[in-house]
Design an enzyme around this catalytic site. Structure first.
Site, PDB file in Angstrom:
ATOM      1  CE  LYS A  93      -4.143  -2.043   2.030  1.00 20.82           C
ATOM      2  NZ  LYS A  93      -3.631  -3.363   2.479  1.00 20.82           N
TER       3      LYS A  93
HETATM    4  O1  6AU Z   1      -9.307 -11.793   5.813  1.00 18.26           O
HETATM    5  P1  6AU Z   1      -8.572 -10.907   6.794  1.00 18.26           P
HETATM    6  O2  6AU Z   1      -9.479  -9.854   7.397  1.00 18.26           O
HETATM    7  O3  6AU Z   1      -7.812 -11.656   7.828  1.00 18.26           O
HETATM    8  O4  6AU Z   1      -7.429 -10.144   5.945  1.00 18.26           O
HETATM    9  C1  6AU Z   1      -7.709  -9.231   4.908  1.00 18.26           C
HETATM   10  C2  6AU Z   1      -6.456  -8.828   4.181  1.00 18.26           C
HETATM   11  C3  6AU Z   1      -5.414  -8.094   5.030  1.00 18.26           C
HETATM   12  C4  6AU Z   1      -5.620  -6.626   4.694  1.00 18.26           C
HETATM   13  O5  6AU Z   1      -4.399  -5.894   4.754  1.00 18.26           O
HETATM   14  C5  6AU Z   1      -6.141  -6.668   3.259  1.00 18.26           C
HETATM   15  O6  6AU Z   1      -6.789  -7.936   3.106  1.00 18.26           O
HETATM   16  N1  6AU Z   1      -7.101  -5.593   2.879  1.00 18.26           N
HETATM   17  C6  6AU Z   1      -6.881  -4.763   1.752  1.00 18.26           C
HETATM   18  C7  6AU Z   1      -5.910  -5.028   0.715  1.00 18.26           C
HETATM   19  C8  6AU Z   1      -5.747  -6.326   0.137  1.00 18.26           C
HETATM   20  O7  6AU Z   1      -5.321  -4.147   0.162  1.00 18.26           O
HETATM   21  C9  6AU Z   1      -7.710  -3.673   1.513  1.00 18.26           C
HETATM   22  C10 6AU Z   1      -8.874  -3.488   2.280  1.00 18.26           C
HETATM   23  O8  6AU Z   1      -9.679  -2.601   2.027  1.00 18.26           O
HETATM   24  N2  6AU Z   1      -9.109  -4.365   3.301  1.00 18.26           N
HETATM   25  C11 6AU Z   1      -8.269  -5.413   3.610  1.00 18.26           C
HETATM   26  O9  6AU Z   1      -8.581  -6.173   4.531  1.00 18.26           O
HETATM   27  O10 6AU Z   1      -4.132  -8.536   4.611  1.00 18.26           O
END
Ligand code: 6AU
Length: 266
Positions: A93
Site C-alpha cells: 500500500k
Molecule cells: O481476511 P482478513 O481480514 O484476515 O485479511 C484481509 C487482508 C489483510 C488486509 O491488509 C487486506 O486484506 N485488505 C486490503 C488489501 C488487500 O489491500 C484492503 C482493504 O480494504 N481491506 C483489507 O482487509 O491482509
C-alpha cells in the site's frame, strides 16, 4: 458488463502483461482465491503457502510483519510459487511521492521489486505514484513482469474514500502509459471500474463472521463475487485461523469458483 465475461476473454482484453497472466492462471487452475498470509514467522508463511498453494491464484504478503525476514525466505517462497503455480503480491500500500515510492519499492531491506509480481498502492498522491513505481524498474521488459493494484475502496468501516475519490482512482488506472502497469483495482463493488482488462481484488471475505474488533467488515464469498463484482476474493483469517487450513482453502476456493461460474452463466 465485465462481470459477465470469462477470465479467459478478459485476459485477451488486458493491457498489462501480468494481468493477462493472472487471468489465464485463474482460468486454467480454476481458482479465484487469494490467500492473505498475514503471519509473522517465515516458516509459518512457507508452510501455509505449501499447504494452500494448489488452491490459490495469488499469495498476498505483508513483508514488514515478518520477524525473521531473510533472502532465503524469499527464494523459498518463490520456489513454492513456481511449484504450485501462483503469483506473489506484496500488499505494501504505497502512498507517497513518486521518488519516495520508487525507493521504497526497489531498495531497503526488502527490495520488493526483485520478487513481488504484484504490489498495492493508494491513489491519494495522484497519478505520479504509478510513474514512481515504474521508474524503479529497469527497462520495458522488467515493467512487463510487474504490476500494481490501485486501491479504490476499502473494507474498513468509516474509511474516508468517497465516490469522487473512487472515480478518480479508476481514471488513474486507465490513463496514458499507466495501463500497461496497472493490473487491477482493490475495491468492494462492481461499479468501481468498467474496463474488463483489469482484475477486481476484493478483501474482507469470511464465511461465518461479519466484523472483527478493529473495523474489518466481512461478506460471504458468494456475495463478493455475484453482487460486488469480485474477480479474486482475498481470505486471511478465514483460512489462517481454521483448524485445518488446507481444508479451509479448498472450501473457500470451491465457493469462490462456483460463484464465478454462476455469475458468467446467468
Ligand atoms: O481476511 P482478513 O481480514 O484476515 O485479511 C484481509 C487482508 C489483510 C488486509 O491488509 C487486506 O486484506 N485488505 C486490503 C488489501 C488487500 O489491500 C484492503 C482493504 O480494504 N481491506 C483489507 O482487509 O491482509
Amino acid at each position: 458488463s465485465r462481470t459477465k465475461l470469462t477470465y479467459e476473454s478478459r485476459a485477451n482484453l488486458a493491457k498489462s502483461s501480468i494481468a493477462k497472466r493472472l487471468f489465464n492462471l485463474m482460468a486454467t487452475k480454476q481458482t479465484n482465491l487469494c490467500l492473505a498470509a498475514d503471519l509473522t514467522k517465515s516458516d509459518e508463511i512457507l508452510d501455509i503457502a505449501d499447504k494452500c498453494g494448489p488452491y490459490i491464484c495469488l499469495l498476498k504478503t505483508h513483508v514488514d510483519i515478518v520477524e525473521d525476514f531473510s533472502e532465503s525466505f524469499i527464494s523459498n517462497l518463490q520456489a513454492l510459487a513456481t511449484r504450485h503455480n501462483f503469483l506473489i503480491m506484496e500488499d505494501r500500500k504505497f502512498v507517497d511521492i513518486g521518488n519516495t515510492v520508487s525507493l521504497q519499492y526497489s531498495k531497503g531491506v526488502y527490495k520488493i521489486s526483485n520478487w513481488a509480481d504484484l504490489v498495492t498502492a493508494h491513489t491519494l498522491p495522484g497519478r505520479s505514484i504509478v510513474q514512481g513505481l515504474k521508474a524503479a524498474l529497469d527497462g520495458e521488459a522488467a515493467v512487463k513482469e510487474r504490476g500494481v493494484f490501485l486501491l479504490a475502496e476499502m473494507s474498513s468501516s468509516g474509511n474516508l474514500i468517497d465516490d469522487k475519490y473512487k472515480e478518480s482512482s479508476n481514471k488513474i488506472a486507465t490513463e496514458g502509459s499507466n495501463v500497461d502497469f496497472v493490473a487491477g483495482i482493490v475495491c468492494q463493488s462492481a461499479n468501481c471500474f468498467a474496463f474488463p482488462g483489469l482484475v477486481q481484488l476484493t478483501p474482507g471475505i469470511k464465511i461465518d463472521e461479519s466484523v472483527d474488533k478493529l473495523g474489518q467488515q466481512y461478506q460471504s464469498p458468494e456475495h463478493a463475487v455475484k453482487e460486488r463484482g469480485a474477480d479474486i476474493g482475498v481470505v486471511g483469517r478465514g483460512i489462517l485461523q481454521a483448524g485445518n487450513v488446507q481444508q479451509a482453502a479448498i472450501n473457500y476456493r470451491d465457493r469462490l469458483w462456483a460463484a464465478y461460474t454462476d455469475r458468467i452463466a446467468k
